[in-house]
Design an enzyme around this catalytic site. Sequence first.
Site, PDB file in Angstrom:
ATOM      1  N   GLY A   1     -18.949  -1.453  14.010  1.00 12.02           N
ATOM      2  CA  GLY A   1     -18.075  -2.092  13.032  1.00 12.02           C
ATOM      3  C   GLY A   1     -18.269  -1.477  11.657  1.00 12.02           C
ATOM      4  N   GLN A   2     -17.270  -1.672  10.783  1.00 12.23           N
ATOM      5  CA  GLN A   2     -17.317  -1.156   9.422  1.00 12.23           C
ATOM      6  C   GLN A   2     -16.832  -2.229   8.467  1.00 12.23           C
ATOM      7  OE1 GLN A   2     -14.956   2.477  10.452  1.00 12.23           O
ATOM      8  NE2 GLN A   2     -16.528   3.564   9.320  1.00 12.23           N
TER       9      GLN A   2
ATOM     10  N   GLY B   1     -17.234  -3.665   3.924  1.00  8.57           N
ATOM     11  CA  GLY B   1     -17.481  -3.287   2.545  1.00  8.57           C
ATOM     12  C   GLY B   1     -18.922  -2.932   2.261  1.00  8.57           C
ATOM     13  N   GLN B   2     -19.857  -3.498   3.072  1.00  2.16           N
ATOM     14  CA  GLN B   2     -21.278  -3.244   2.827  1.00  2.16           C
ATOM     15  C   GLN B   2     -21.788  -2.015   3.559  1.00  2.16           C
ATOM     16  OE1 GLN B   2     -23.042  -4.989   0.618  1.00  2.16           O
ATOM     17  NE2 GLN B   2     -21.172  -6.159   0.201  1.00  2.16           N
ATOM     18  N   GLY B   3     -21.039  -1.467   4.524  1.00  2.00           N
ATOM     19  CA  GLY B   3     -21.496  -0.282   5.229  1.00  2.00           C
ATOM     20  C   GLY B   3     -20.987  -0.244   6.658  1.00  2.00           C
ATOM     21  N   THR B   4     -21.598   0.636   7.458  1.00  2.00           N
ATOM     22  CA  THR B   4     -21.218   0.860   8.853  1.00  2.00           C
ATOM     23  C   THR B   4     -22.381   0.493   9.756  1.00  2.00           C
ATOM     24  OG1 THR B   4     -19.806   2.686   8.143  1.00  2.00           O
ATOM     25  CG2 THR B   4     -20.325   2.556  10.479  1.00  2.00           C
ATOM     26  N   VAL B   5     -22.086  -0.142  10.898  1.00  9.03           N
ATOM     27  CA  VAL B   5     -23.113  -0.550  11.854  1.00  9.03           C
ATOM     28  C   VAL B   5     -22.961   0.294  13.118  1.00  9.03           C
ATOM     29  CG1 VAL B   5     -24.093  -2.438  13.188  1.00  9.03           C
ATOM     30  CG2 VAL B   5     -23.117  -2.894  10.945  1.00  9.03           C
TER      31      VAL B   5
ATOM     32  N   ASP C   1     -23.847 -17.590   1.922  1.00 10.50           N
ATOM     33  CA  ASP C   1     -22.611 -16.934   2.366  1.00 10.50           C
ATOM     34  C   ASP C   1     -22.289 -17.338   3.806  1.00 10.50           C
ATOM     35  OD1 ASP C   1     -20.359 -15.416   2.150  1.00 10.50           O
ATOM     36  OD2 ASP C   1     -21.331 -13.494   2.511  1.00 10.50           O
TER      37      ASP C   1
END
Length: 735
Positions: A411-412, A414-418, A529
């Site tokens: 997954g991708q 706003g905080q980065g890519t996994v 959050d």
Amino acid sequence: MAIQFVLSMMLVLLHMQEALAQEISLAKLGCPRKCGNLIIKYPFGVGSSCSADQALELYCNASFNPPKAFLIHNNLEVLEISLKAGTIRIKHPIITACTNRSIAKKVILSGPFTFSYTENRFTAMGCNDLALISRKGYDFGGCMSFCNFTARDNSCSGINCCQTRIPPSLKFINASFRSAGLINDQKSCRYARYAFIVDQNWFRHLKDIYSVQTMEQVPAVLDWRPIGFCHSLGTVNLSTDSYRCGTNTFCTNQSMCSCIKGYEGNPYLPNGCQDIDECAKYGSNRCQQICSNTPGSYNCSCIDGSEPDGQYNCKKRDPHRHTKYSATEIMFKAMFAVTGVLLVLAPMWLCKVVKRKKMLKLKKKFFERNGGILLHQRVSSSDKNVETTKLFTSKELEKATDHYNADRILGQGGQGTVYKGMLTDGRIVAVKKSEKQDESKVEHFINEIVILSQINHRNVVRLHGCCLETEVPLLVYEFIPNGTLFQYIHDDNEDFPLSWDIRVRVATEVAGALSYLHFAASVPVYHRDIKSSNILLDDKYRAKLADFGTSRSISIDQTHATTKRVQGTFGYFDPEYFRSSQFTDKSDVYSFGVVLVELLTGQKPIMAPRPYDEGRSLVTHFVSAMQEDRLLDILDSKIGNDGEKEELKTFAKLAYRCLNLKGRKRPSMKQVAAELESLRMLNGSTIVQQHYEDVADFETELNEPWDITSTCTGSSQNHTIEVDENCTITVDHED
């Protein structure tokens, strides 16, 4: 002549024996080698004891002449098995419409099999048709064909026939047809329509491509190669050492087993790769005179009277040439040779040392920039459990993710890519690679490490460790395979429908985790959050709370955390926190209440515009429905007939209390968890006392300036509001 004849016959017999041995070595010892025309190659096999995994098990149907082999768990006929490419060719049904044939039943692949996106093409035949590729109710590709019966050739370039690529990792496919004319008549049946996935190599060699219209099945190619450096096949238990290559093999970049140079055979069998006798095999050696076979290679030598001339050739020895040298000459030649070697190796060694020092210096720079010193300070002032968090090296995570291969992306955001990865001990993990960010966001990264390192709960995602020596920081979590709760609520899912009982169980598990964070953790933690996209589902569809980047630890004697920067997500944001900048445990309760309403209604926190004036906030919509006693009108249609009426009302009243605008009137997470557990255990006969709070607070304050849940933009005279692409807000209060 007789001697030459005997030698020729021996050579022929030797080649026949070698060919027979090679064929035998392809299947497991004592197992069938063929089924009809199919040569069976291990790890595939007929019967559970002859295959490497149950997903690769075949059965040979002798009712056909000749017999045919089928995948036992997918019921697909197998035409060919390729060990080198990691593929099999199968027969796949054709989807038809407007013919006297019924539409073929769609095939859903199980186990490790996926349709090969490099070998297959989605193909459609028809007249003025738009053929769409469908999966789970969504169209994500297709092609268009136009009519021209006078120019019907054997190409498939858009006239009467069209083709397009398919996406990777595809396990099942359906097709729908639409008219490509001026009037989009989906039910038009003027001409016959055909759609299918087909092996493009087979299709382009057909003498008449339109002969496919008389067929019910066509060849297609499936990938079966495992992911994870040859450590797994199908559903093998990854917690054990499951390396599947035999001896004298290596693992290719495509995660396939292959015999090393000088050996041939089946690399998946324990001793399937056998030494090639290059000396006995014609054309396999370059020796001019004498050849001697060695394991994996061969050596060349010369007959008497000859001497080597290079590695393979020989020349006649000169009887008059003297090769004796004096001791001085020998010493001089040796010193000259050693000096030459040193002159070559010294610059290479120096270059390697300089390169290593630069790399170490760069890693140290990244470590400090990514918060290594800050992490050390937090470790010295936090629970000692933080010290057990492993610091991974960049090489470990590059190897685990196959150098961050695009095929491994989970997954991708706003905080980065996994990325999905596998550690050397066989554990499957999720590696979060942050986007390039400024140093102000490093604290969120370190904060998540410290928070998760102190938490040990079955419904909280476990942190294995981190890596700080790369350009961007990396976090290593346990792998949660089944996506987010948001996807199951708001997207149609055929594999796992979200029933009412499951919704209550998931809500109970998340409430238990939050209750643990607020009241049972060694240091109380406020998540800050809570939303359905931060709730993951594991392999048994148990809830796992994730994303602790903005969480806060507080001392036991504190009642709130005061922050200059207010952060949250539209639709889940606690209005009281927005006004006061004081985040309490009741702020998490409010956000969790929004998740409960999502589970009840199936609606997103920010709703589409509605015909009556309630704005776009799900909370506003829900509160109005509760006040007007029309709860049943807003329930998700998927659970309307699933849960008991009183049980649904009890659940809704709990959500209503969690959404009270005054935090002190909301229940604690401990109370919420207890009420949900009671609701779940007693199947609706809850003993929890239900009560309403004064609803005037909602009616009075919903229209005030701090109600920012109706849009993904915002501004205020007293605040600076930033909004990212994920509808996450950051509010800086002015001094």
